[in-house]
Design an enzyme around this catalytic site. Structure first.
Site, short mmCIF file in Angstrom:
data_model
loop_
_atom_site.label_atom_id
_atom_site.label_comp_id
_atom_site.label_asym_id
_atom_site.label_seq_id
_atom_site.Cartn_x
_atom_site.Cartn_y
_atom_site.Cartn_z
N ASN A 1 24.91 33.04 42.50
CA ASN A 1 24.70 34.14 43.44
C ASN A 1 23.20 34.17 43.75
OD1 ASN A 1 24.50 36.49 44.91
ND2 ASN A 1 25.41 37.82 43.35
N ARG B 1 28.45 32.29 45.92
CA ARG B 1 28.74 33.53 46.65
C ARG B 1 27.96 33.48 47.97
NH1 ARG B 1 25.57 39.02 46.89
NH2 ARG B 1 27.00 40.16 48.23
N HIS C 1 31.81 43.19 49.93
CA HIS C 1 32.35 43.32 48.56
C HIS C 1 33.78 42.77 48.49
CE1 HIS C 1 29.48 46.95 48.26
NE2 HIS C 1 28.93 45.96 47.58
N ASN D 1 25.30 50.45 43.35
CA ASN D 1 24.13 50.70 44.18
C ASN D 1 24.47 50.47 45.64
OD1 ASN D 1 21.24 49.70 45.40
ND2 ASN D 1 21.04 51.27 43.82
N ARG E 1 20.93 53.05 51.00
CA ARG E 1 21.48 52.91 52.34
C ARG E 1 22.04 54.24 52.84
NH1 ARG E 1 25.02 47.70 50.65
NH2 ARG E 1 23.29 46.36 49.99
N GLY F 1 29.66 49.28 39.16
CA GLY F 1 28.84 49.90 38.12
C GLY F 1 29.10 51.37 37.91
N GLY G 1 31.81 53.12 39.37
CA GLY G 1 33.25 53.32 39.24
C GLY G 1 33.80 53.01 37.87
N GLU G 2 33.24 51.97 37.23
CA GLU G 2 33.74 51.57 35.91
C GLU G 2 33.16 52.41 34.77
OE1 GLU G 2 32.89 47.41 35.38
OE2 GLU G 2 33.61 46.92 37.39
N ASN G 3 31.96 52.92 34.95
CA ASN G 3 31.22 53.49 33.82
C ASN G 3 31.03 55.00 33.85
OD1 ASN G 3 30.36 50.92 32.44
ND2 ASN G 3 29.48 50.56 34.46
N GLU H 1 33.62 39.41 39.91
CA GLU H 1 33.44 38.59 41.09
C GLU H 1 33.17 37.13 40.74
OE1 GLU H 1 31.14 40.90 44.33
OE2 GLU H 1 30.71 41.96 42.47
#
Length: 397
Positions: free
Chosen positions: A7, A89, A179, A209, A239, A329, A331-333, A383
């Site tokens: 990446n 990627r 994404h 982010n 953003r 980041g 959503g999971e944590n 990913e």
């Protein structure tokens, strides 16, 4: 078979070496400050190495990756010949690349030609592919995996903008979505858990982010929040998300901004950072809000509100939903963030269990309440593994 996943950014090169026999990560790391000086961090098992090295270009960064993988205490292979292929990627495939593709010189030229669609990502990713060829040789199979590919199933009514059609024909201006590799991974993972995707309607929320949401029906995207660029959608770390286009021209007239300066403001100085004045990191906002910072509290309220609106609109677009899935980041944590999004959604069929939600982070876990018509899930994204799987599939054909 071992796949090296890359990446690349303009000044960085993240990598993972994955053994496809059991899909385990043998080593991973990051080459930073390319073109400035150079720092590589490398992890293999319990070994963690940090080393300053000069990286004038991406070529030297690849050479450092080879050195780390094949020598010293972080060594995991004896020779680069053990690497079967490299998966890259790539941010933007325009309308030409609808699926992952074996890399040729023409593919690299095309990726570079899409630089106006992905100016921050496509050029360094094309440069990294050339550098990879120089270090590993042109005989090394390489595969490009595009962030935009998974969203190519969107119908015209979802991806077209309300501008003169000629600009779509001339410049390919449309909604692309991003994404995609993450949304595809969690969609496939949900399908594996449930025994298939046929007949399913899910909403995947990649929250970090940079964030985006996708409506996925029968395993195919029907709509997504990001648009022509990753700026669209809801507010993110730096953003703005979607705003009235007239705000752009108004500010340019009032402040005398050039197009590049306006783009910089919307991409790098807005969102969480611009609204709160505190940070682009959701964790910092939470801490500040808990300490009484009203702008941090407002920023969190705005992003939750916007996400709720997108979820609701996608339920309408698909005429129902089976599951809302959180990944990325945040959503999971962040169980508090998930709770805020899922709260007061009973009218849409979603209710969640507070205790299950608190225990759901960083694992595949359903946290919807007993009897909820709509399931709520955490499914951690991967990913790199998705890129490795695509690469393996293409080189074995």
């Amino acid at each position: 078979m071992k796949i090296l996943v890359i990446n690349a950014g303009s000044s960085s090169l993240k990598y993972q070496l994955i053994d496809m026999q059991d899909e385990s990560v043998l080593a991973k790391g990051n080459c930073e400050r390319i073109g400035v000086d150079g720092l590589i961090t490398h992890s293999a098992g319990d070994k963690k190495i940090e080393k300053n090295m000069p990286f004038p270009t991406h070529k030297e960064a690849f050479m450092a990756v080879v050195e780390m993988l094949t020598s010293g205490e972080g060594k995991v292979i004896d020779d680069v010949q053990e690497i079967s292929a490299v998966g890259h990627r790539v941010l933007h495939g325009s309308e030409k690349y609808k699926v992952s593709t074996v890399v040729t010189d023409q593919v690299i030229d095309d990726i570079l030609s899409f630089k106006e669609l992905g100016p921050l990502h496509n050029p360094p990713q094309a440069i990294a592919m050339r550098a990879c060829q120089e270090v590993f040789g042109k005989e090394m199979p390489m595969v490009a995996v595009f962030d935009t590919s998974f969203h190519q199933s969107m119908p015209r009514k979802a991806y077209m903008f309300g501008i003169p059609y000629e600009y779509y024909e001339k410049y390919s201006i449309r909604r692309y979505g991003f994404h995609g590799t993450s949304h595809r991974y969690v969609t496939a993972r949900y399908g594996k858990i449930k025994g298939g995707l046929e007949g399913t309607k899910i909403i995947t929320c990649h929250l970090g982010n940079g964030s985006s949401i996708a409506a996925v029906k029968d395993g195919k995207v029907v709509d997504t929040t990001m648009g022509f660029t990753p700026l669209d959608g809801f507010i993110m770390g730096t953003r703005s998300g979607g705003i009235d286009p007239s705000v752009v021209t108004y500010l340019m007239n009032k402040e005398g901004f050039t197009p590049d300066e306006m783009s910089d403001l919307l991409n790098k100085k807005s969102g969480f950072l611009g609204l709160s004045g505190v940070s682009s990191d959701c964790r910092d906002l939470r801490q500040a809000a808990d300490s009484g910072n009203d702008r941090a509290k407002m920023t969190l309220e705005i992003v939750v509100y916007q996400i709720k609106k997108f979820i609701g609109s996608y339920i309408a677009a698909m005429n129902g939903v089976d599951a809302v899935i959180f990944t990325g980041g945040i959503g999971e944590n962040d169980d508090v963030f998930r709770a805020e999004v899922c709260r007061e959604m009973e009218a849409l069929g979603l209710s969640f269990d507070e205790e299950k939600n608190k225990a759901a982070s960083r694992q595949d876990a359903k946290f919807s309440a007993e009897g909820s018509k709509v399931e709520a899930w955490v499914i951690p994204t991967n990913e790199e593994l998705m890129i490795a799987r695509d690469t393996l599939e293409l080189i074995e054909k």
